[in-house]
Design an enzyme around this catalytic site. Structure first.
Site, short mmCIF file in Angstrom:
data_model
loop_
_atom_site.label_atom_id
_atom_site.label_comp_id
_atom_site.label_asym_id
_atom_site.label_seq_id
_atom_site.Cartn_x
_atom_site.Cartn_y
_atom_site.Cartn_z
N ASP A 190 25.87 -70.74 16.93
CA ASP A 190 24.68 -71.60 16.94
C ASP A 190 25.00 -72.89 16.18
OD1 ASP A 190 24.65 -70.61 14.25
OD2 ASP A 190 23.36 -68.97 14.89
N ASP A 214 23.56 -75.45 13.54
CA ASP A 214 22.53 -75.74 12.56
C ASP A 214 22.67 -77.17 12.08
OD1 ASP A 214 21.56 -73.12 12.68
OD2 ASP A 214 23.04 -72.44 11.22
N ASP A 252 26.19 -70.47 0.76
CA ASP A 252 26.86 -69.28 0.22
C ASP A 252 28.37 -69.49 0.01
OD1 ASP A 252 27.21 -69.28 2.98
OD2 ASP A 252 26.47 -67.25 3.32
P1 ATP Z 1 27.40 -67.33 12.24
O1 ATP Z 1 28.65 -67.78 12.86
O2 ATP Z 1 27.27 -65.87 12.26
O3 ATP Z 1 26.19 -68.05 12.74
P2 ATP Z 1 26.84 -68.78 9.84
O4 ATP Z 1 27.65 -69.01 8.61
O5 ATP Z 1 26.52 -69.97 10.68
O6 ATP Z 1 27.59 -67.69 10.68
P3 ATP Z 1 24.04 -68.42 9.68
O7 ATP Z 1 23.26 -67.21 9.37
O8 ATP Z 1 23.89 -69.07 11.01
O9 ATP Z 1 25.54 -68.04 9.42
O10 ATP Z 1 23.72 -69.47 8.53
C1 ATP Z 1 23.99 -70.86 8.66
C2 ATP Z 1 24.40 -71.44 7.32
O11 ATP Z 1 23.33 -71.32 6.37
C3 ATP Z 1 25.57 -70.76 6.64
O12 ATP Z 1 26.80 -71.24 7.12
C4 ATP Z 1 25.36 -71.11 5.18
O13 ATP Z 1 25.74 -72.43 4.91
C5 ATP Z 1 23.85 -71.05 5.07
N1 ATP Z 1 23.38 -69.71 4.67
C6 ATP Z 1 23.01 -68.70 5.49
N2 ATP Z 1 22.62 -67.63 4.80
C7 ATP Z 1 22.74 -67.96 3.50
C8 ATP Z 1 22.48 -67.28 2.27
N3 ATP Z 1 22.03 -66.02 2.27
N4 ATP Z 1 22.71 -67.93 1.12
C9 ATP Z 1 23.17 -69.21 1.13
N5 ATP Z 1 23.43 -69.89 2.23
C10 ATP Z 1 23.22 -69.29 3.41
MG MG Z 2 25.31 -70.01 12.35
#
Ligand code: ATP
Ligand code: MG
Length: 454
Positions: free
Chosen positions: A58, A60, A142
């Site tokens: 996705d 963001d 994170d």
């Molecule tokens: P994926 O590839 O699974 O989407 P992702 O790292 O993009 O992995 P998301 O859940 O889409 O995970 O979250 C987007 C972003 O938001 C993360 O990359 C991180 O920067 C931030 N984030 C998400 N969850 C947390 C958390 N629990 N604490 C701090 N930052 C977070």
């Molecule tokens: Mg993501």
């Protein structure tokens, strides 16, 4: 307030991110924000995955526009969430998450309502809608590799932590003091397991070390949020590896305490069934086929269900249903199990004994059952682990391809699952034919008791 460290920058020519690999919707949203005078950055997993040459799940977007301002810019925009207010912008067929930079609250604009709630005993952040600068936003994320920003204003990548370096070393490192960051949000422990598995990254020693001690903090996470994580962990193609990481980090037992996967005492049957289910789910994802949490729930909870069934005072049909409901209720105290999933899992379970039939009529009815396919897939898993079921699974495999008139001859031969005379080869499902007598002799731990045949 704006005295911020300069980020490490990778200019357009120094990195491999091409706009062609960013979804059209994400680009539209970022350009719209930019043209309205706001900052607009791709952030998080998308930047990380693009730099790694992968395909982001996705896109963001982070911005200095406030939620209300975002809403005014886009016709199809909804503000969601309470813990974190996020704007969902619909653009073509896509939904983009747009978030306002989060801040630390220190030196915040005095006109801003400070909307953060922290549970003081555990350090858990309950709500966090304090807005801030991009730099502050980066440090609240994170892992360092998740705190990289790609801007449409100059196509540069910005790094406020050590994200680029950790990306190069293929390492997950929490930003800041790991214990504090895990206490703020224990789900970050699950994210470490999941992202480590998905990316093939290691977890930095300083990040991994406190996990063993802090794992019980997961018990306070709302079941609905754990269901979200459950789906991300197991339904996106790296399920088996995620599971291995969870077990290794001793997190799995906090998600599913009733399964009792414990590497010391070992519950090999449940472990093998779960792995087989995850391997088959991963293969389906890789082949672009649909996957359902219900099938995984059936596999995860089969052993506790069999255990419950083995201790039923009597073998009435309803008692099996009650046992299933009790297993779902108990598991649902940790990971929420909505009815639409548990119902299907229960049907998969309830069809298992019907595969043992030697009646062609019943076999035909079973073939027409709406849940036949999922139940058969589940039987196949069991047969992989428990060879006594292999002839049963083979017969049903053939039953799906033979001409209807051949069902009769196929089912008239008695193909009962073979019992191992020594009773030892199979530690999993033993078979139902001599159920009543065998039950007493069942090993208390591994071997699930059979469910009744028709
Ligand atoms: P994926 O590839 O699974 O989407 P992702 O790292 O993009 O992995 P998301 O859940 O889409 O995970 O979250 C987007 C972003 O938001 C993360 O990359 C991180 O920067 C931030 N984030 C998400 N969850 C947390 C958390 N629990 N604490 C701090 N930052 C977070
Ligand atoms: Mg993501």
């Amino acid at each position: 307030m704006n005295e911020q460290p300069a980020p490490t920058m990778l200019a357009r020519a120094q990195h491999s991110i091409s706009r062609k690999r960013i979804s059209p919707g994400a680009l539209r949203v970022m350009y719209t924000l930019h043209e309205a005078g706001f900052q607009a950055h791709l952030v998080g997993g998308a930047v990380r995955d693009l730099l790694l040459g992968g395909e982001p799940k996705d896109f963001d977007i982070a911005t200095d526009a406030r939620p209300e301002q975002i809403r005014q810019l886009f016709r199809n925009c909804r503000l969601i969430g309470r813990r974190f207010v996020i704007a969902h912008v619909r653009m073509g067929g896509e939904i983009l998450e747009v978030t306002t930079f989060r801040g630390t609250g220190a030196g915040a604009d005095p006109d801003d309502e400070v909307d953060r709630e922290v549970d003081s005993s555990e350090g858990l952040i309950l709500r966090d809608n304090v807005f801030g600068t991009m730099e502050e936003d980066a440090l609240r994320r994170d892992f360092t590799v998740n705190a990289l920003y790609y801007a449409v204003a100059d196509f540069a990548v910005r790094d406020y932590a050590t994200g680029l370096e950790d990306l190069e070393h293929r390492q997950l490192r929490l930003i800041g003091d790991p214990e504090t960051r895990f206490r703020e949000d224990p789900v970050r422990m699950l994210r470490a397991a999941r992202l480590g598995a998905k990316l093939g990254f290691s977890i930095a020693g300083s990040t991994e070390r406190p996990i063993g001690r802090l794992a019980p903090l997961l018990d306070a996470i709302p079941p609905a949020r754990l269901l979200d994580e459950f789906q991300k962990l197991f339904l996106y193609g790296a399920g088996e590896k995620s599971y291995e990481e969870l077990v290794r980090l001793r997190l799995f037992e906090h998600l599913f305490p009733s399964i009792g996967i414990d590497m010391d005492s070992g519950r090999p049957y449940a472990d093998r069934l779960i792995r087989a289910a995850l391997a088959s789910t991963d293969a389906r994802v890789a082949a672009g086929k649909s996957v359902t949490p219900a099938f995984l729930i059936a596999a995860f909870l089969w052993e506790p269900y069999q255990h419950m069934v083995a201790h039923l005072p009597e073998e009435r049909e309803e008692a099996f249903g009650d046992a299933a409901e009790e297993v779902f209720r108990e598991a649902g105290e940790r990971v929420a199990l909505p009815r639409r999933f548990s119902q299907v899992a229960r049907e998969i379970w309830e069809l298992q004994p019907r595969f043992l039939t030697n009646s062609p009529g019943r076999a035909r009815r079973l073939l027409r059952h709406p849940r036949f396919r999922a139940a058969y897939d589940f039987l196949e898993l069991r047969a992989v682990i428990d060879p006594v079921l292999a002839p049963v699974a083979e017969r049903w495999e053939r039953a799906q391809t033979v001409a209807p008139e051949d069902i009769d001859s196929l089912f008239r031969q008695v193909v009962a699952p073979r019992h191992d005379p020594a009773g030892s080869a199979s530690e999993g499902d033993s078979a139902p034919a001599k159920r009543r007598r065998r039950r007493r002799r069942r090993k208390p731990d591994g071997a699930p008791a059979p469910v009744p045949a028709e």
